[in-house]
Design a protein around this motif. Structure first.
Motif, mmCIF file in Angstrom:
data_model
loop_
_atom_site.group_PDB
_atom_site.id
_atom_site.type_symbol
_atom_site.label_atom_id
_atom_site.label_comp_id
_atom_site.label_asym_id
_atom_site.label_seq_id
_atom_site.Cartn_x
_atom_site.Cartn_y
_atom_site.Cartn_z
ATOM 1 N N HIS A 1 1.086 -1.175 0.122
ATOM 2 C CA HIS A 1 0.098 0.398 -0.061
ATOM 3 C C HIS A 1 0.755 1.111 0.457
ATOM 4 C CE1 HIS A 1 -2.759 -3.037 1.994
ATOM 5 N NE2 HIS A 1 -3.702 -3.025 1.091
ATOM 6 N N ILE A 2 1.855 1.173 0.264
ATOM 7 C CA ILE A 2 2.771 2.615 0.545
ATOM 8 C C ILE A 2 4.345 2.332 -0.124
ATOM 9 C CG2 ILE A 2 3.844 4.192 1.939
ATOM 10 C CD1 ILE A 2 1.142 4.327 3.567
ATOM 11 N N ASN A 3 4.738 2.209 -0.426
ATOM 12 C CA ASN A 3 6.258 2.551 -0.240
ATOM 13 C C ASN A 3 7.224 3.226 0.109
ATOM 14 O OD1 ASN A 3 6.298 -0.986 -1.420
ATOM 15 N ND2 ASN A 3 6.606 0.294 -3.472
ATOM 16 N N ALA B 1 0.155 3.737 -3.378
ATOM 17 C CA ALA B 1 -0.400 2.967 -3.779
ATOM 18 C C ALA B 1 -1.942 3.382 -4.564
ATOM 19 C CB ALA B 1 -0.240 1.553 -3.897
ATOM 20 N N LYS B 2 -2.828 3.588 -3.283
ATOM 21 C CA LYS B 2 -3.896 4.187 -3.779
ATOM 22 C C LYS B 2 -3.568 5.859 -3.178
ATOM 23 C CE LYS B 2 -6.465 -0.037 -4.065
ATOM 24 N NZ LYS B 2 -7.570 -0.632 -3.493
ATOM 25 N N PRO B 3 -3.514 6.458 -3.987
ATOM 26 C CA PRO B 3 -3.352 8.520 -2.697
ATOM 27 C C PRO B 3 -4.908 8.942 -2.572
ATOM 28 C CG PRO B 3 -2.836 8.721 -5.109
ATOM 29 C CD PRO B 3 -3.769 6.767 -5.010
ATOM 30 N N ARG C 1 5.197 12.774 -8.533
ATOM 31 C CA ARG C 1 4.307 12.556 -8.828
ATOM 32 C C ARG C 1 2.642 12.822 -8.269
ATOM 33 N NH1 ARG C 1 6.627 7.130 -11.925
ATOM 34 N NH2 ARG C 1 7.959 8.454 -13.764
ATOM 35 N N PRO C 2 1.672 12.529 -8.801
ATOM 36 C CA PRO C 2 0.567 12.729 -8.059
ATOM 37 C C PRO C 2 0.541 11.619 -6.740
ATOM 38 C CG PRO C 2 -0.211 12.406 -10.651
ATOM 39 C CD PRO C 2 1.334 11.958 -10.127
ATOM 40 N N ASN C 3 1.015 10.608 -6.820
ATOM 41 C CA ASN C 3 1.028 9.580 -5.809
ATOM 42 C C ASN C 3 1.983 9.909 -4.734
ATOM 43 O OD1 ASN C 3 2.496 7.919 -7.567
ATOM 44 N ND2 ASN C 3 1.825 5.828 -7.328
ATOM 45 N N ILE C 4 3.266 10.380 -4.942
ATOM 46 C CA ILE C 4 4.221 10.169 -4.329
ATOM 47 C C ILE C 4 4.774 11.110 -3.704
ATOM 48 C CG2 ILE C 4 7.572 9.823 -4.606
ATOM 49 C CD1 ILE C 4 6.342 8.105 -6.912
ATOM 50 N N ILE C 5 5.192 11.532 -2.378
ATOM 51 C CA ILE C 5 5.737 12.740 -1.606
ATOM 52 C C ILE C 5 7.774 11.933 -1.423
ATOM 53 C CG2 ILE C 5 4.519 11.858 0.293
ATOM 54 C CD1 ILE C 5 4.662 14.396 1.097
#
Length: 301
Positions: free
Chosen positions: A203-205, A236-238, A257-261
């Motif tokens: 779910h989160i890396n 994985a699911k922001p 990216r839209p799902n990466i901080i």
């Protein structure tokens, strides 16, 4: 997955830094009063230390020079999935410990490198917490990932992972550089086939990326420090993640990216606290409601 009996898993290879992430979880559990059933991934190896040496030698005689702790032949994947399934259904299951050293072995009056006897999961736990190599493994026979409610991948870039393993194994286990390199090479097929694919199931890396030269990990004199790194956090699911809040709370962070901080390496623990605490509380609230109990505290959005 189970609303009544949630399971959290931290997965990553040897030397990846899963133990550091686990300490953050344990701190959250203590602060929030969470009674967690702890599962050590090493306890689901098929062989103890002596037995693994024999199994490796036998595999080598048969022409298999890649027999490793990463693959299905040396692990109890079916039993691990059975534990996850059983805990999700009833909050019960069988667990044991692997005794890594003299300090861990002393209370059990056993040699290090051996397993304790199988025991029942303690009654009345709030959740199960797994840390090890295979918290999200999927093969033709098992699908462990499907039973996990919150799965965290810890996966530094490969050169950093090797540097961490080299320094740990040489300092703590007395291995030579050549011995560690042999281990890395022997494990590589299983790493590619059974470790890496898990990070598409998580779910989160959390991936630590150094900002110093790690081009030759086998001669690196020091492990890059947290302040010499960034941490790439991929969701994985922001949906539902309050990125503006995280950006305001973690200075010098940014979205790639839209799902990466991306956060400074020294802020990794803060980021984990901010991200994981509300997720854990939400799992517990859902569990209490499913079991007909009143929520213990307000759950953060």
């Amino acid at each position: 997955m189970s609303a009544r009996h949630p399971i959290i898993a931290v997965t990553g290879s040897s030397g990846a830094g899963t133990s550091s992430v686990t300490r953050t979880f344990q701190w959250i559990f203590r602060r929030e009063g969470v009674n967690a059933a702890i599962v050590e991934g090493d306890s689901f190896h098929r062989y103890d230390r002596a037995g693994m040496k024999v199994a490796m030698a036998e595999a080598a005689k048969q022409g298999n020079h890649h027999f490793s702790h990463f693959g299905p032949e040396s692990n109890l994947f079916e039993e691990l999935e059975g534990l996850f399934r059983g805990y999700g259904e009833s909050g019960r299951g069988k667990i044991r410990k692997y005794l890594h050293n003299d300090e861990e072995a002393a209370p059990y009056k056993q040699p290090p490198g051996t397993f304790t006897q199988w025991e029942d999961v303690p009654e009345g736990t709030d959740l199960m917490f797994y840390e090890g190599l295979h918290g999200a493994v999927v093969t033709e026979k098992v699908d462990i990932a499907r039973h996990v409610d919150l799965c965290i991948g810890v996966v530094p870039i490969i050169n950093l992972e090797w540097i961490q393993k080299l320094h740990r194994d040489k300092a703590q286990r007395g291995y030579s550089t050549e011995a560690v390199v042999d281990t890395i090479l022997r494990r590589m097929p299983d790493y590619v086939n059974y470790i890496t694919p898990q990070f598409a199931q998580t779910h989160i890396n959390f991936q630590r990326v150094p900002t110093v030269d790690t081009s030759n990990p086998f001669i690196a004199r020091h492990i890059p420090t947290a302040d010499e790194s960034f941490v790439v956090i991929r969701f994985a699911k922001p949906k539902g993640i309050d990125f503006p809040y995280l950006l305001s709370m973690i200075h010098d962070s940014f979205m790639s990216r839209p799902n990466i901080i991306v956060v400074p390496g020294g802020k990794m623990e803060l980021a984990m606290q901010l991200i994981l605490t509300p997720m854990i509380l939400k799992l517990l609230d859902t569990s209490r409601r499913a079991r007909g109990a009143s929520p213990a505290r307000p759950v953060l959005a």
